[in-house]
Design a protein around this motif. Sequence first.
Motif, short mmCIF file in Angstrom:
data_model
loop_
_atom_site.label_atom_id
_atom_site.label_comp_id
_atom_site.label_asym_id
_atom_site.label_seq_id
_atom_site.Cartn_x
_atom_site.Cartn_y
_atom_site.Cartn_z
N LEU A 100 -16.70 19.79 -27.58
CA LEU A 100 -16.74 19.82 -29.04
C LEU A 100 -16.11 21.11 -29.56
CD1 LEU A 100 -20.29 18.41 -29.85
CD2 LEU A 100 -18.10 17.40 -30.50
N PRO A 101 -15.36 21.04 -30.65
CA PRO A 101 -14.77 22.26 -31.22
C PRO A 101 -15.86 23.14 -31.84
CG PRO A 101 -14.38 20.39 -32.66
CD PRO A 101 -14.97 19.83 -31.40
N VAL A 102 -15.75 24.43 -31.63
CA VAL A 102 -16.73 25.39 -32.16
C VAL A 102 -16.07 26.19 -33.28
CG1 VAL A 102 -18.21 27.35 -31.61
CG2 VAL A 102 -17.84 25.56 -29.91
N GLY A 103 -16.81 26.39 -34.37
CA GLY A 103 -16.26 27.14 -35.49
C GLY A 103 -17.33 27.53 -36.47
N ASP A 104 -16.91 28.21 -37.53
CA ASP A 104 -17.84 28.64 -38.57
C ASP A 104 -17.90 27.55 -39.64
OD1 ASP A 104 -19.57 30.19 -40.04
OD2 ASP A 104 -17.97 31.36 -40.98
N TRP A 105 -18.40 26.37 -39.23
CA TRP A 105 -18.41 25.21 -40.13
C TRP A 105 -19.59 25.27 -41.09
CZ3 TRP A 105 -13.90 23.48 -38.77
CH2 TRP A 105 -13.52 23.43 -37.42
N ASP A 106 -19.34 24.91 -42.35
CA ASP A 106 -20.44 24.78 -43.30
C ASP A 106 -21.20 23.48 -43.07
OD1 ASP A 106 -19.90 27.16 -44.76
OD2 ASP A 106 -18.27 26.14 -45.82
N VAL A 107 -20.48 22.42 -42.71
CA VAL A 107 -21.13 21.13 -42.49
C VAL A 107 -20.30 20.30 -41.53
CG1 VAL A 107 -19.99 20.06 -44.49
CG2 VAL A 107 -22.14 19.11 -43.65
N VAL A 108 -20.97 19.49 -40.74
CA VAL A 108 -20.31 18.50 -39.90
C VAL A 108 -20.85 17.13 -40.25
CG1 VAL A 108 -21.98 18.90 -38.01
CG2 VAL A 108 -19.81 17.75 -37.54
N GLY A 162 -21.74 24.92 -33.95
CA GLY A 162 -21.98 26.08 -34.79
C GLY A 162 -22.00 25.76 -36.28
N ALA A 163 -22.32 24.51 -36.63
CA ALA A 163 -22.34 24.09 -38.03
C ALA A 163 -23.68 24.43 -38.68
CB ALA A 163 -22.08 22.60 -38.14
N THR A 164 -23.62 24.87 -39.93
CA THR A 164 -24.85 25.22 -40.65
C THR A 164 -25.65 23.99 -41.02
OG1 THR A 164 -23.79 27.19 -41.58
CG2 THR A 164 -25.78 26.40 -42.68
N ALA A 165 -24.96 22.93 -41.40
CA ALA A 165 -25.64 21.70 -41.81
C ALA A 165 -24.97 20.50 -41.16
CB ALA A 165 -25.62 21.54 -43.33
N LEU A 224 -27.30 17.65 -52.80
CA LEU A 224 -28.32 18.08 -51.84
C LEU A 224 -27.77 19.14 -50.90
CD1 LEU A 224 -29.98 14.65 -50.97
CD2 LEU A 224 -31.14 16.61 -52.02
N LEU A 225 -26.53 18.98 -50.45
CA LEU A 225 -25.92 19.99 -49.58
C LEU A 225 -25.82 21.34 -50.29
CD1 LEU A 225 -23.13 17.86 -47.87
CD2 LEU A 225 -24.88 19.19 -46.66
N GLY A 226 -25.42 21.29 -51.55
CA GLY A 226 -25.32 22.52 -52.31
C GLY A 226 -26.66 23.22 -52.48
N ARG A 227 -27.69 22.45 -52.78
CA ARG A 227 -29.03 23.03 -52.93
C ARG A 227 -29.58 23.51 -51.59
NH1 ARG A 227 -31.48 25.06 -56.89
NH2 ARG A 227 -33.50 24.02 -56.56
N ALA A 228 -29.27 22.78 -50.52
CA ALA A 228 -29.72 23.19 -49.20
C ALA A 228 -29.12 24.54 -48.83
CB ALA A 228 -29.36 22.14 -48.15
N ARG A 229 -27.83 24.72 -49.12
CA ARG A 229 -27.18 26.00 -48.82
C ARG A 229 -27.76 27.12 -49.69
NH1 ARG A 229 -20.67 26.69 -48.72
NH2 ARG A 229 -20.84 26.14 -50.95
N GLU A 230 -28.05 26.80 -50.95
CA GLU A 230 -28.59 27.80 -51.87
C GLU A 230 -30.00 28.24 -51.48
OE1 GLU A 230 -30.01 28.01 -56.57
OE2 GLU A 230 -28.68 26.40 -55.89
N LEU A 231 -30.85 27.25 -51.10
CA LEU A 231 -32.25 27.55 -50.80
C LEU A 231 -32.52 27.81 -49.33
CD1 LEU A 231 -33.89 24.80 -53.07
CD2 LEU A 231 -33.55 27.23 -53.61
#
Length: 252
Positions: A100-108, A162-165, A224-231
């Motif tokens: 799997l590719p690894v990176g600084d992903w915000d979401v997958v 390495g994805a945040t969400a 929801l993704l935006g709020r999840a990142r914010e909170l």
Amino acid sequence: MTDITLANGELWPALRRRTQARIGLGRAGAALPTRHRLELQAAHAAARDAVHAPFVPATVAAALPGLPTVRVRSAARDRLTYLQRPDLGRRLEAVDRAHLPVGDWDVVLVVADGLSSRAVHEHAAAMVRATVERLPGWNVAPVILAEQARVALGDDVAAAMGATAVVVLVGERPGMSAADSLGAYLTHRPVPGVTTDADRNCLSNIRPPLGLDYETAAGKLAALLGRARELGISGVGLKDETDAADRAEALR
């Protein structure tokens, strides 16, 4: 609203036009009328077919031009194992994890066959496109196409990449009213083996025109993704407030 003064013979047909539920079917002796019994048998057959029909990742990939995709499998080697061993459907096959590719992903976004490949074939690509369009500025990972997969497989994918969400678009368990229902499960900072369903947000019954349409579902998901990142949370602590916002806007 249906006029309750309708004659009894007209009331049930009027109500049935407003729901997919099987109501007011009547009876023939001690059984259902033949027509309704045949409809029930057909729905049961469609549900069984949806569970056992093979997932074709190339079908989804072809409907996502311009978006990179990566194919993976769970630790369940075949469909029978997948159905008998839910735990294996939650874990990546080791070889696929390593590639799997690894990176600084915000979401997958993970497209998983789940219990209805039909739902995935019919609705997943449109949901991916609609969701990505609503995430300008986000670092979105390649779309993962996962075979013999359950929702928690997304935790393993996000951790490996390495994805945040992670958002898992999965074929939901077929019922007697729908065999093509797609679900979307959002998890912020998942930890394999630790994250539970209480840590996820779910949008269910994505299947226009009879269920949630792509635009509405993608709008809710992006919010929801935006709020999840914010909170910094997802699950029971994160609420879908899009309907309330729409109502407030309508009252202005």
